[in-house]
Design a protein around this motif. Structure first.
Motif, short mmCIF file in Angstrom:
data_model
loop_
_atom_site.label_atom_id
_atom_site.label_comp_id
_atom_site.label_asym_id
_atom_site.label_seq_id
_atom_site.Cartn_x
_atom_site.Cartn_y
_atom_site.Cartn_z
N HIS A 73 0.86 -1.16 0.00
CA HIS A 73 0.14 -0.20 0.05
C HIS A 73 0.90 1.23 -0.04
O HIS A 73 0.17 2.30 -0.31
N LEU A 74 2.19 1.15 0.11
CA LEU A 74 3.19 2.35 0.36
C LEU A 74 3.58 2.29 -1.07
O LEU A 74 4.30 1.20 -1.44
N ARG A 75 4.05 3.49 -1.34
CA ARG A 75 5.03 3.63 -2.77
C ARG A 75 6.35 3.34 -2.44
O ARG A 75 6.66 3.57 -1.01
N PRO A 76 7.15 3.21 -3.22
CA PRO A 76 8.67 2.98 -2.81
C PRO A 76 9.20 4.38 -2.12
O PRO A 76 8.73 5.41 -2.44
N ILE A 77 9.96 4.02 -1.04
CA ILE A 77 10.35 5.21 -0.36
C ILE A 77 11.14 5.86 -0.98
O ILE A 77 12.51 5.58 -1.71
N ARG A 78 10.97 7.49 -1.16
CA ARG A 78 12.08 8.28 -2.27
C ARG A 78 12.94 9.23 -1.22
O ARG A 78 13.79 9.90 -1.76
N THR A 79 12.27 9.61 0.22
CA THR A 79 12.69 10.75 1.08
C THR A 79 12.83 10.13 2.50
O THR A 79 12.16 9.26 2.67
N ALA A 80 13.46 10.83 2.88
CA ALA A 80 13.92 10.72 4.55
C ALA A 80 12.23 10.66 5.15
O ALA A 80 11.97 10.11 6.06
N GLU A 81 11.68 11.93 4.68
CA GLU A 81 10.43 12.26 5.21
C GLU A 81 9.15 11.07 5.20
O GLU A 81 8.55 10.80 5.93
N GLU A 82 9.37 10.43 3.85
CA GLU A 82 8.62 9.44 3.71
C GLU A 82 8.81 8.13 4.33
O GLU A 82 8.04 7.38 4.72
N LEU A 83 10.18 7.74 4.60
CA LEU A 83 10.65 6.93 5.51
C LEU A 83 9.96 7.14 6.96
O LEU A 83 9.78 6.36 7.39
N VAL A 84 10.26 8.30 7.33
CA VAL A 84 9.57 8.54 8.75
C VAL A 84 8.31 8.38 8.87
O VAL A 84 7.73 7.77 9.72
N ASP A 85 7.59 8.72 7.84
CA ASP A 85 6.04 8.50 7.68
C ASP A 85 5.55 6.99 8.00
O ASP A 85 4.73 6.69 8.50
N GLY A 86 6.25 6.21 6.92
CA GLY A 86 6.14 4.81 7.06
C GLY A 86 6.65 4.43 8.43
O GLY A 86 5.64 3.49 9.01
#
Length: 185
Positions: A73-86
């Protein structure tokens, strides 16, 4: 049928462990939780060690399914912010509802695994979609020693979950941002 019954009993054992702790985990308590006749759990898991092994095997299966579903359900992680969100999403799942119950059981089993190599082997971190997503992101950022940094980042997140499981509340975003920043250095 036997496989379904073993799964039902392992799920009931997870509930007993989450509700009553390791000392409350007995064959009789699992029978009661599963609403089955006395002796049923003993017929499928003869010993306490067998019951713990069945419980831990089921716990790992449920964790793997959860991580796979999240990754889909999550797209590939592209940024540090997206990693933190996950990571925020996963920590919330691990601290509420059914995820909280599994976390309580997981940590109780982790302590038991210190004295039981078979349990420890089952609980060893497995390859899964979440671990792979972190590994791919860190590698894409040119981070040296991706395997160790992935392991360290996920272990730190796990420690934050444990802390909040014991002390209450959610994992604040700031520590998650901090461990991601440290992994990227």
């Amino acid at each position: 049928m036997a496989s379904d019954r073993r799964t039902l009993l392992a799920d009931a054992a997870l509930d007993v462990l989450a509700d009553e702790g390791i000392r409350g985990l007995t064959h009789r308590a699992v029978d009661r939780k599963a609403a089955l006749p006395p002796g049923t759990t003993s017929a499928y898991f003869r010993t306490r060690a067998a019951l713990l092994t069945g419980l831990v095997t089921r716990l790992v299966q449920l964790d793997q399914e959860e991580l796979q579903t999240m990754a889909e359900h999550l797209r590939p992680i592209r940024t540090a912010e997206e990693l933190v969100d996950g990571m925020v999403l996963l920590t919330r799942q691990r601290l509420t509802g059914e995820g909280r119950r599994r976390s309580l059981a997981r940590y109780a089993c982790a302590v038991e695994s210190v004295r039981d190599p078979e349990l420890r082997e089952i609980l060893v971190p497995r390859e899964n979609a979440g671990r792979e997503a972190v590994r791919v992101f860190l590698a894409g950022q040119g981070v040296p020693d991706v395997e160790n940094r992935t392991h360290t980042l996920l272990t730190c997140m796990d420690g934050l979950v444990f802390d909040r499981l014991v002390s209450g509340g959610e994992v604040p975003v700031e520590p998650l941002e901090g461990i991601v920043a440290a992994a990227l250095r």
